[in-house]
Design an enzyme around this catalytic site. Structure first.
Site, mmCIF file in Angstrom:
data_model
loop_
_atom_site.group_PDB
_atom_site.id
_atom_site.type_symbol
_atom_site.label_atom_id
_atom_site.label_comp_id
_atom_site.label_asym_id
_atom_site.label_seq_id
_atom_site.Cartn_x
_atom_site.Cartn_y
_atom_site.Cartn_z
ATOM 1 N N THR A 39 0.766 -1.644 0.139
ATOM 2 C CA THR A 39 0.402 0.429 -0.549
ATOM 3 C C THR A 39 1.108 1.566 -0.561
ATOM 4 O O THR A 39 1.754 1.223 0.760
ATOM 5 C CB THR A 39 -1.139 -0.160 0.759
ATOM 6 O OG1 THR A 39 -1.810 -0.814 1.591
ATOM 7 C CG2 THR A 39 -1.906 1.194 1.772
ATOM 8 N N SER A 41 2.010 5.177 -1.963
ATOM 9 C CA SER A 41 2.487 6.338 -3.633
ATOM 10 C C SER A 41 3.404 4.932 -4.310
ATOM 11 O O SER A 41 2.973 5.115 -5.379
ATOM 12 C CB SER A 41 2.391 7.172 -3.211
ATOM 13 O OG SER A 41 3.936 7.556 -2.713
ATOM 14 N N ASP A 92 6.452 -3.782 -1.886
ATOM 15 C CA ASP A 92 5.867 -2.555 -1.320
ATOM 16 C C ASP A 92 6.419 -1.932 -0.781
ATOM 17 O O ASP A 92 7.776 -1.852 -0.892
ATOM 18 C CB ASP A 92 4.861 -3.507 0.680
ATOM 19 C CG ASP A 92 3.766 -3.411 1.135
ATOM 20 O OD1 ASP A 92 4.091 -1.790 0.784
ATOM 21 O OD2 ASP A 92 3.717 -3.182 2.263
ATOM 22 N N ALA A 94 7.969 1.514 1.949
ATOM 23 C CA ALA A 94 8.309 1.714 3.380
ATOM 24 C C ALA A 94 8.820 3.038 3.456
ATOM 25 O O ALA A 94 8.215 3.410 2.544
ATOM 26 C CB ALA A 94 9.109 0.731 3.662
ATOM 27 N N LYS A 105 7.111 0.680 8.517
ATOM 28 C CA LYS A 105 6.103 0.525 7.671
ATOM 29 C C LYS A 105 4.750 1.008 8.769
ATOM 30 O O LYS A 105 5.127 0.680 9.331
ATOM 31 C CB LYS A 105 5.899 -0.536 6.900
ATOM 32 C CG LYS A 105 7.002 -1.118 6.673
ATOM 33 C CD LYS A 105 6.209 -2.440 5.289
ATOM 34 C CE LYS A 105 4.887 -2.692 5.025
ATOM 35 N NZ LYS A 105 5.177 -1.293 3.748
ATOM 36 N N GLY A 107 3.292 4.023 7.827
ATOM 37 C CA GLY A 107 2.349 5.264 7.426
ATOM 38 C C GLY A 107 1.355 5.890 6.831
ATOM 39 O O GLY A 107 0.212 6.499 7.202
ATOM 40 N N GLU A 114 -0.569 -5.597 6.106
ATOM 41 C CA GLU A 114 1.482 -6.111 5.043
ATOM 42 C C GLU A 114 2.423 -7.046 5.829
ATOM 43 O O GLU A 114 2.395 -7.833 4.757
ATOM 44 C CB GLU A 114 1.410 -4.388 5.203
ATOM 45 C CG GLU A 114 1.217 -2.976 4.146
ATOM 46 C CD GLU A 114 1.739 -2.111 4.464
ATOM 47 O OE1 GLU A 114 1.567 -1.017 3.523
ATOM 48 O OE2 GLU A 114 2.297 -1.470 5.376
HETATM 49 C C1 5RP Z 1 1.341 1.341 4.001
HETATM 50 C C2 5RP Z 1 3.552 2.010 3.815
HETATM 51 C C3 5RP Z 1 3.711 2.558 3.065
HETATM 52 O O1 5RP Z 1 4.682 1.420 2.315
HETATM 53 C C4 5RP Z 1 4.363 3.306 3.520
HETATM 54 O O2 5RP Z 1 4.212 4.427 3.786
HETATM 55 C C5 5RP Z 1 5.584 3.948 2.754
HETATM 56 O O3 5RP Z 1 4.792 4.527 1.280
HETATM 57 P P1 5RP Z 1 4.803 5.701 0.595
HETATM 58 O O4 5RP Z 1 5.350 4.767 -0.753
HETATM 59 O O5 5RP Z 1 3.372 6.022 0.208
HETATM 60 O O6 5RP Z 1 6.218 6.513 0.583
HETATM 61 O O7 5RP Z 1 4.082 1.034 5.218
HETATM 62 O O8 5RP Z 1 1.281 1.541 5.464
#
Ligand code: 5RP
Length: 228
Positions: A39, A41, A92, A94, A105, A107, A114
């Site tokens: 999950t 961006s 995924d 991080a 992880k 955020g 996950e």
């Molecule tokens: C979601 C996560 C995401 O992998 C992490 O927050 C990174 O997010 P982004 O790719 O938007 O920077 O752990 O729970």
């Protein structure tokens, strides 16, 4: 005004690095693989790259409702983990990563699913931009998913260990739980802290991915990618 312009260009630089790492992760995907998909961006870029290769992957296990929607829009069938014999590769992002491939992880609040999909995967490929690479984890506040009735109990236990938990008030996870973001930790031994925090009653998931680290870290840089 200048500040706004430079903040914007910094964001788009990080975004380009995320896209590079996401596109490079395609080389770990083989035709017919069942994927696990994280999950965030960076994963959004990965799903866009998959959508541009129709037929490469037909089905995937998703780590969140948001990712499920993106996968379905890309024409990829979303499977229930209980109905899948194997996840070949889990991709995924991080929030922080070390060269030992230990991660913070959560955020985006999807840490529990996950962690489950990562545990089920034969290979975990983590995609990040180089701004997330650190020597020691902990500058990024550590997310912890908690059962709502235990939120303050867990918060007190974490304070007793020297952390400063902040309730992410706007967030209810896909599992109906709350998230505490723990500030002020330096985490030289991520496996030990992950095990210790997992013992606190009311903790659902700690956002440290150290007992099951990434197998490969694909880091997007200004000029390409580095693989760790
Ligand atoms: C979601 C996560 C995401 O992998 C992490 O927050 C990174 O997010 P982004 O790719 O938007 O920077 O752990 O729970």
């Amino acid at each position: 005004m200048n500040q706004i312009i430079s903040a914007g260009s910094k964001d788009s630089e990080a975004n380009a690095k995320k896209r590079r790492s996401a596109e490079a992760a395609l080389r770990y995907v083989e035709p017919g693989n069942v994927l696990g998909v994280g999950t965030g961006s960076t994963v959004g870029h990965f799903i866009a790259a998959l959508a541009a290769r129709p037929g490469l992957v037909r089905s995937a296990v998703s780590s969140s409702e948001a990712t499920t929607r993106l996968l379905q829009a890309a024409g990829i069938e979303v499977l229930d983990l209980n109905e899948v014999a194997a996840i070949h590769v889990y991709i995924d992002g991080a929030d922080e990563a070390t060269r030992a491939r230990h991660l913070i992880k959560g955020g985006g609040g999807a840490l529990t699913r996950e962690k489950i999909v990562a545990a089920a995967a034969q290979r975990f490929v983590c995609i990040v931009d180089d701004g997330k690479l650190v020597g020691t984890l902990g500058a990024f506040p550590l997310p912890i998913e908690v059962i709502p009735m235990a939120r303050e109990l867990v918060a007190r236990a974490i304070e007793a260990r020297g952390g400063r938990p902040v309730w992410r008030r706007e967030c209810v996870t896909d599992n109906g739980n709350h998230v505490l973001d723990v500030h002020g930790l330096s985490i030289p031994d991520p496996c030990a802290l992950e095990c210790e925090l997992n013992q606190i009653a009311g903790v659902v998931t700690v956002g440290l991915f150290a007992k099951r680290p990434a197998d490969v870290l694909v880091v997007g840089t200004a000029t390409g990618t580095e693989t760790i």
